[in-house]
Design a protein around this motif. Structure first.
Motif, PDB file in Angstrom:
ATOM      1  N   PRO A 232      -6.437  -3.086   0.933  1.00 40.16           N
ATOM      2  CA  PRO A 232      -7.412  -4.045   0.377  1.00 40.16           C
ATOM      3  C   PRO A 232      -8.279  -4.715   1.438  1.00 40.16           C
ATOM      4  O   PRO A 232      -9.380  -5.188   1.140  1.00 40.16           O
ATOM      5  CB  PRO A 232      -6.518  -5.073  -0.338  1.00 40.16           C
ATOM      6  N   ASP A 233      -7.800  -4.743   2.672  1.00 43.63           N
ATOM      7  CA  ASP A 233      -8.572  -5.379   3.746  1.00 43.63           C
ATOM      8  C   ASP A 233      -9.548  -4.413   4.415  1.00 43.63           C
ATOM      9  O   ASP A 233     -10.488  -4.837   5.083  1.00 43.63           O
ATOM     10  CB  ASP A 233      -7.626  -5.962   4.800  1.00 43.63           C
ATOM     11  N   LYS A 234      -9.285  -3.116   4.251  1.00 39.65           N
ATOM     12  CA  LYS A 234     -10.145  -2.101   4.879  1.00 39.65           C
ATOM     13  C   LYS A 234     -10.285  -0.940   3.904  1.00 39.65           C
ATOM     14  O   LYS A 234      -9.403  -0.104   3.806  1.00 39.65           O
ATOM     15  CB  LYS A 234      -9.555  -1.616   6.199  1.00 39.65           C
ATOM     16  N   GLU A 235     -11.393  -0.900   3.189  1.00 38.28           N
ATOM     17  CA  GLU A 235     -11.551   0.067   2.106  1.00 38.28           C
ATOM     18  C   GLU A 235     -11.628   1.516   2.574  1.00 38.28           C
ATOM     19  O   GLU A 235     -11.507   2.428   1.784  1.00 38.28           O
ATOM     20  CB  GLU A 235     -12.792  -0.269   1.268  1.00 38.28           C
ATOM     21  N   ASP A 236     -11.854   1.709   3.876  1.00 42.09           N
ATOM     22  CA  ASP A 236     -11.916   3.071   4.392  1.00 42.09           C
ATOM     23  C   ASP A 236     -10.575   3.499   4.994  1.00 42.09           C
ATOM     24  O   ASP A 236     -10.497   4.491   5.715  1.00 42.09           O
ATOM     25  CB  ASP A 236     -13.025   3.215   5.427  1.00 42.09           C
ATOM     26  N   GLN A 237      -9.519   2.736   4.704  1.00 41.40           N
ATOM     27  CA  GLN A 237      -8.188   3.079   5.194  1.00 41.40           C
ATOM     28  C   GLN A 237      -7.185   3.096   4.041  1.00 41.40           C
ATOM     29  O   GLN A 237      -7.358   2.406   3.037  1.00 41.40           O
ATOM     30  CB  GLN A 237      -7.724   2.086   6.265  1.00 41.40           C
ATOM     31  N   LEU A 238      -6.142   3.887   4.233  1.00 43.43           N
ATOM     32  CA  LEU A 238      -5.085   3.997   3.226  1.00 43.43           C
ATOM     33  C   LEU A 238      -3.811   3.351   3.732  1.00 43.43           C
ATOM     34  O   LEU A 238      -3.640   3.128   4.929  1.00 43.43           O
ATOM     35  CB  LEU A 238      -4.828   5.482   2.903  1.00 43.43           C
ATOM     36  N   ARG A 239      -2.906   3.053   2.816  1.00 41.05           N
ATOM     37  CA  ARG A 239      -1.626   2.442   3.187  1.00 41.05           C
ATOM     38  C   ARG A 239      -0.560   2.910   2.214  1.00 41.05           C
ATOM     39  O   ARG A 239      -0.846   3.408   1.123  1.00 41.05           O
ATOM     40  CB  ARG A 239      -1.721   0.928   3.143  1.00 41.05           C
ATOM     41  N   PHE A 240       0.716   2.751   2.626  1.00 46.59           N
ATOM     42  CA  PHE A 240       1.841   3.042   1.745  1.00 46.59           C
ATOM     43  C   PHE A 240       2.217   1.782   0.975  1.00 46.59           C
ATOM     44  O   PHE A 240       2.184   0.666   1.521  1.00 46.59           O
ATOM     45  CB  PHE A 240       3.061   3.496   2.553  1.00 46.59           C
ATOM     46  N   VAL A 241       2.580   1.960  -0.290  1.00 45.82           N
ATOM     47  CA  VAL A 241       3.102   0.870  -1.110  1.00 45.82           C
ATOM     48  C   VAL A 241       4.313   1.393  -1.881  1.00 45.82           C
ATOM     49  O   VAL A 241       4.518   2.611  -1.975  1.00 45.82           O
ATOM     50  CB  VAL A 241       2.037   0.333  -2.104  1.00 45.82           C
ATOM     51  N   VAL A 242       5.109   0.478  -2.404  1.00 45.58           N
ATOM     52  CA  VAL A 242       6.266   0.864  -3.215  1.00 45.58           C
ATOM     53  C   VAL A 242       5.978   0.515  -4.667  1.00 45.58           C
ATOM     54  O   VAL A 242       5.582  -0.618  -4.980  1.00 45.58           O
ATOM     55  CB  VAL A 242       7.548   0.147  -2.728  1.00 45.58           C
ATOM     56  N   ALA A 243       6.150   1.472  -5.563  1.00 49.76           N
ATOM     57  CA  ALA A 243       5.895   1.238  -6.985  1.00 49.76           C
ATOM     58  C   ALA A 243       6.777   0.100  -7.498  1.00 49.76           C
ATOM     59  O   ALA A 243       7.967   0.038  -7.173  1.00 49.76           O
ATOM     60  CB  ALA A 243       6.153   2.510  -7.779  1.00 49.76           C
ATOM     61  N   PRO A 244       6.226  -0.807  -8.300  1.00 47.49           N
ATOM     62  CA  PRO A 244       7.003  -1.963  -8.780  1.00 47.49           C
ATOM     63  C   PRO A 244       8.054  -1.602  -9.826  1.00 47.49           C
ATOM     64  O   PRO A 244       8.999  -2.353 -10.058  1.00 47.49           O
ATOM     65  CB  PRO A 244       5.928  -2.881  -9.369  1.00 47.49           C
ATOM     66  N   SER A 245       7.894  -0.456 -10.477  1.00 46.29           N
ATOM     67  CA  SER A 245       8.838  -0.051 -11.520  1.00 46.29           C
ATOM     68  C   SER A 245       9.155   1.433 -11.345  1.00 46.29           C
ATOM     69  O   SER A 245       8.455   2.148 -10.632  1.00 46.29           O
ATOM     70  CB  SER A 245       8.241  -0.315 -12.906  1.00 46.29           C
ATOM     71  N   PRO A 246      10.203   1.917 -11.998  1.00 50.23           N
ATOM     72  CA  PRO A 246      10.562   3.332 -11.842  1.00 50.23           C
ATOM     73  C   PRO A 246       9.447   4.255 -12.316  1.00 50.23           C
ATOM     74  O   PRO A 246       8.724   3.948 -13.265  1.00 50.23           O
ATOM     75  CB  PRO A 246      11.808   3.474 -12.737  1.00 50.23           C
ATOM     76  N   THR A 247       9.297   5.392 -11.634  1.00 47.41           N
ATOM     77  CA  THR A 247       8.394   6.448 -12.069  1.00 47.41           C
ATOM     78  C   THR A 247       9.256   7.570 -12.645  1.00 47.41           C
ATOM     79  O   THR A 247      10.481   7.563 -12.503  1.00 47.41           O
ATOM     80  CB  THR A 247       7.563   6.998 -10.894  1.00 47.41           C
ATOM     81  N   LEU A 248       8.614   8.536 -13.287  1.00 43.49           N
ATOM     82  CA  LEU A 248       9.364   9.669 -13.816  1.00 43.49           C
ATOM     83  C   LEU A 248      10.113  10.372 -12.682  1.00 43.49           C
ATOM     84  O   LEU A 248      11.275  10.757 -12.844  1.00 43.49           O
ATOM     85  CB  LEU A 248       8.404  10.647 -14.507  1.00 43.49           C
TER      86      LEU A 248
END
Length: 434
Positions: A232-248
């Protein structure tokens, strides 16, 4: 709300090895791939690591494998077949050994998944030519599963010279075909499903490590999938996040008794190894898988390579190779209901069991050129030294259950005979040469 996860922390535990033989050269970023990914994330939300890898490596327009020749000194990594022809020769001997162990069927399809430059296949076919008397009248053909148009052209040049032809229609299962100088037919496919049925020996060298992986993190609320999002601070960069709820995927791919805190699962690799297992069970044959890997012990191994140096996996997507160690325990779990599984054993163990020391002695005895001798010794060290490739690469095999079956008793009126015991499986057994 997605929970951020430091990319540095994610990669801190990775054990790595691509041949570090030249300094990294900075290339211009590939904005088209980054723009494609950020647009996708803005539209549908964070993507899984598997989807990220699939786009970055095999996107039909800007994918790394589709538009690059990434092998060799000028590429991003060098593989064992490029280091020494002895590697390919010993794999060729293994293939012939398993063909003999299966009773020398009249048809032998050699199928390689992700054949690189074609170096391994070329070395194997040279062994076939030298041992033509062993093959007798068997019908031998080479089948290459390759998604990269650039690499398929390179493979064709190395294996068939100028004799290969592309299919007229793009949707043809065989999109390229040709013949070697010895008249052996070679066919190219985009999918394993398109390879004809029949007795086949499958070889996958550094293939499974490039397949997309899902990453999962253990949290106080249970397993959660690691995703790729826009910073969110640098729109031309990516980051890892952890999903807040289970995925399939987090609900289905993580084993109930999993004890690790971070897990990588290659669902696509599981599907492919099941395909191999079913084909071997139905049509006979074997598979030899050689790759970076572990037996269900490692956690975070996801990493990038660019110019033979480690590269941030989220930086300049499409400009670097992405890879993760193969979890052989997962492959075994996916395949063992249909076939017998052997390994993993280290590359050092496999090559020594195959007789690399004896082969080296013969080559050195017949070589008088000092520079060639030095190169032979250096390549041997690279392949077998535990601190280099010797213990970082592992070999794993799928075999038809009959291959390891115990001999049956044959009872007669006055004699009791036993059918011959099965041949030991080369590479996974220490062979004695008389």
């Amino acid at each position: 709300m997605f929970i951020t996860l430091s990319a540095l922390a994610l990669r801190s535990g990775a054990r790595t090895f691509r041949l570090f033989c030249s300094p990294s050269t900075d290339e211009k970023p590939q904005p088209s791939m980054l723009r494609h990914l950020t647009s996708k994330i803005k539209s549908t939300g964070p993507v899984t690591v598997a989807e990220y890898m699939r786009e970055v490596l095999t996107n039909p327009v800007t994918g790394y494998y589709v538009k690059n020749n990434m092998l060799g000194p000028e590429g991003d990594f060098i593989t064992s077949p490029e280091i020494s022809q002895i590697f390919g020769e010993l794999v060729g001997v293994w293939i012939l050994s398993e063909w003999m162990g299966a009773g020398q069927p009249k048809q032998l399809q050699l199928v390689e998944l992700g054949p690189g430059k074609g170096s391994l296949a070329s070395d194997v076919l040279r062994v076939f030519g030298q041992l033509r008397s062993v093959l007798g009248g068997a019908s031998v053909s080479l089948h290459l599963v390759e998604v990269s148009p650039a690499l398929s052209r390179l493979q064709a040049q190395n294996l068939t010279g100028d004799s290969s032809q592309e299919a007229d229609a793009e949707d043809e299962p065989v999109y390229r075909s040709g013949e070697t100088a010895a008249g052996l037919p070679v066919s190219w496919y985009r999918r394993l499903d398109d390879v004809p049925t029949g007795f086949s020996i499958f070889v996958a060298h550094e293939f499974f490590d490039a397949l997309p992986i899902h990453k999962f993190q253990r949290t106080e609320k249970g397993w959660r999938e690691v995703m790729v999002d826009i910073d969110p601070d640098k729109e031309d960069q990516l980051r890892f996040v952890v999903a807040p709820s289970p995925t399939l995927s987090s609900s289905t791919l993580v084993q109930a008794d999993e004890s690790r805190s971070h897990v990588e699962v290659c669902a696509e690799g599981g599907v492919i190894v099941q395909q191999l297992a079913r084909r071997i069970a139905e049509d006979g044959g074997a598979a030899l898988i050689a790759d970076y890997g572990h037996d269900g012990t490692k956690t975070d191994t996801f990493r990038g390579f660019k110019g033979h140096q480690l590269h941030d996996v989220l930086s300049s997507p499409g400009s670097a190779d992405l890879t993760a160690d193969v979890d052989f325990s997962f492959l075994r779990r996916m395949a063992e209901s249909d076939v017998a599984c052997l390994g993993p054993v280290t590359q050092r163990t496999f090559l020594k069991n195959m007789g690399i020391d004896s082969r080296m002695q013969v080559l050195l005895r017949n070589c008088s050129d000092p520079s060639t001798r030095k190169q032979l010794i250096s390549s041997y060290d690279m392949l077998t030294n535990p601190s280099k490739m010797g213990e970082r690469f592992h070999f794993f095999s799928l075999l038809h259950h009959s291959r390891l079956a115990k001999p049956k008793k044959v009872e007669g009126l006055t004699l009791e005979k036993r059918s011959p015991a099965p041949l030991p499986v080369a590479g996974f057994t220490k062979l004695k040469f008389s």
